[in-house]
Enzyme design. Structure first.
Site, mmCIF file in Angstrom:
data_model
loop_
_atom_site.group_PDB
_atom_site.id
_atom_site.type_symbol
_atom_site.label_atom_id
_atom_site.label_comp_id
_atom_site.label_asym_id
_atom_site.label_seq_id
_atom_site.Cartn_x
_atom_site.Cartn_y
_atom_site.Cartn_z
ATOM 1 C CB ILE A 68 -0.974 -0.082 1.251
ATOM 2 C CG1 ILE A 68 -1.734 1.040 1.347
ATOM 3 C CG2 ILE A 68 -0.279 -0.106 2.458
ATOM 4 C CD1 ILE A 68 -2.841 1.269 2.498
ATOM 5 C CB SER A 69 1.273 4.154 -2.354
ATOM 6 O OG SER A 69 1.147 3.507 -3.375
#
Ligand code: SAH
Length: 218
Positions: A68-69
């Site tokens: 997940i960024s």
């Protein structure tokens, strides 16, 4: 959003507000983006064991070698898209857990998001459905060549890095549209592509680190 979305304890409004304050310190200024980042319960997009770290400024594993960024880059890319005014239809390539799609859904009326790994696609769809986010259209597909049947888009965001800009993808931008994407393999740089009546303009923004864009479905 449902009650779960509002979170308790370690995912309290205070924890989220700290993330927003940090984003401001990092230079994010767009209030619509900051409000969207406050609103979306990031801890519900990661495994429970990682929930306590969900609001830290880090990328976290989401299985299948993907991440997940980090909050900063999610906010930054959306701010870049919005810099010239509101946009309506936006395409994201690389849904992952669906977090950025959920933030996009707060800011843009119509969001399309593509993911090539089936279990991630299925989980993202479920999370978005549980959160009652209805304006994201998630597709299980290789997004390297975009989504021509739904083009043109006012905005395109790539959440995975390719060695160069795809011209096929670029063509799916509407006139007045903007695309934010990482380019590069080892050394990556965030690029902005703007389309106007005369053609395309490209600018380099900052160094970034994304997972690679891969081809085919998995
Ligand atoms: N947007 C996500 C980031 C996910 S990481 C977030 O909110 O955090 C990038 C994702 O891009 C991974 O899930 C990876 O599987 C996906 N991806 C890589 N190449 C792709 C391709 N060709 N088509 C669609 N998705 C791709």
């Amino acid at each position: 959003m449902n009650n779960k979305a509002h979170g308790i304890g370690m995912t309290s409004p205070r924890t989220r507000m700290r993330m927003i304050e940090r984003l401001r310190e990092q230079g994010i200024k767009n209030e619509a983006v900051l409000a969207a980042m406050y609103e979306v319960p990031r801890h519900l997009f990661v495994d429970e064991a990682l929930a306590s770290r969900a609001y830290d400024d880090v990328s976290l594993p989401i299985n299948f070698n993907q991440t997940i960024s980090q909050p900063y880059i999610v906010a930054r890319m959306i701010e870049v898209l919005l810099a010239a005014g509101p946009l309506k239809r936006v395409l994201e390539i690389g849904t992952g857990c669906g977090y950025q799609a959920a933030v996009l859904a707060q800011v843009f009326p119509e969001v399309y998001s593509m993911e090539r790994i089936k279990p991630l696609y299925e989980r993202a769809r479920k999370t978005l459905r549980d959160l009652k986010i209805r304006n994201v259209n998630v597709r299980y597909a290789d997004g390297s060549a975009g989504l021509p049947e739904s083009a043109p888009f006012d905005g395109i965001i790539m959440a995975a890095s390719a060695p160069m800009l795809s011209l096929v993808l670029r063509e799916q931008l509407a006139v007045g549209g903007r695309m934010a994407l990482p380019i590069g393999i080892d050394e990556q740089c965030l690029h902005l592509i703007e389309r106007d009546v005369q053609g395309f303009r490209e600018s380099k923004l900052e160094a970034v680190k994304f997972v690679p864009l891969l081809s085919g479905k998995a």
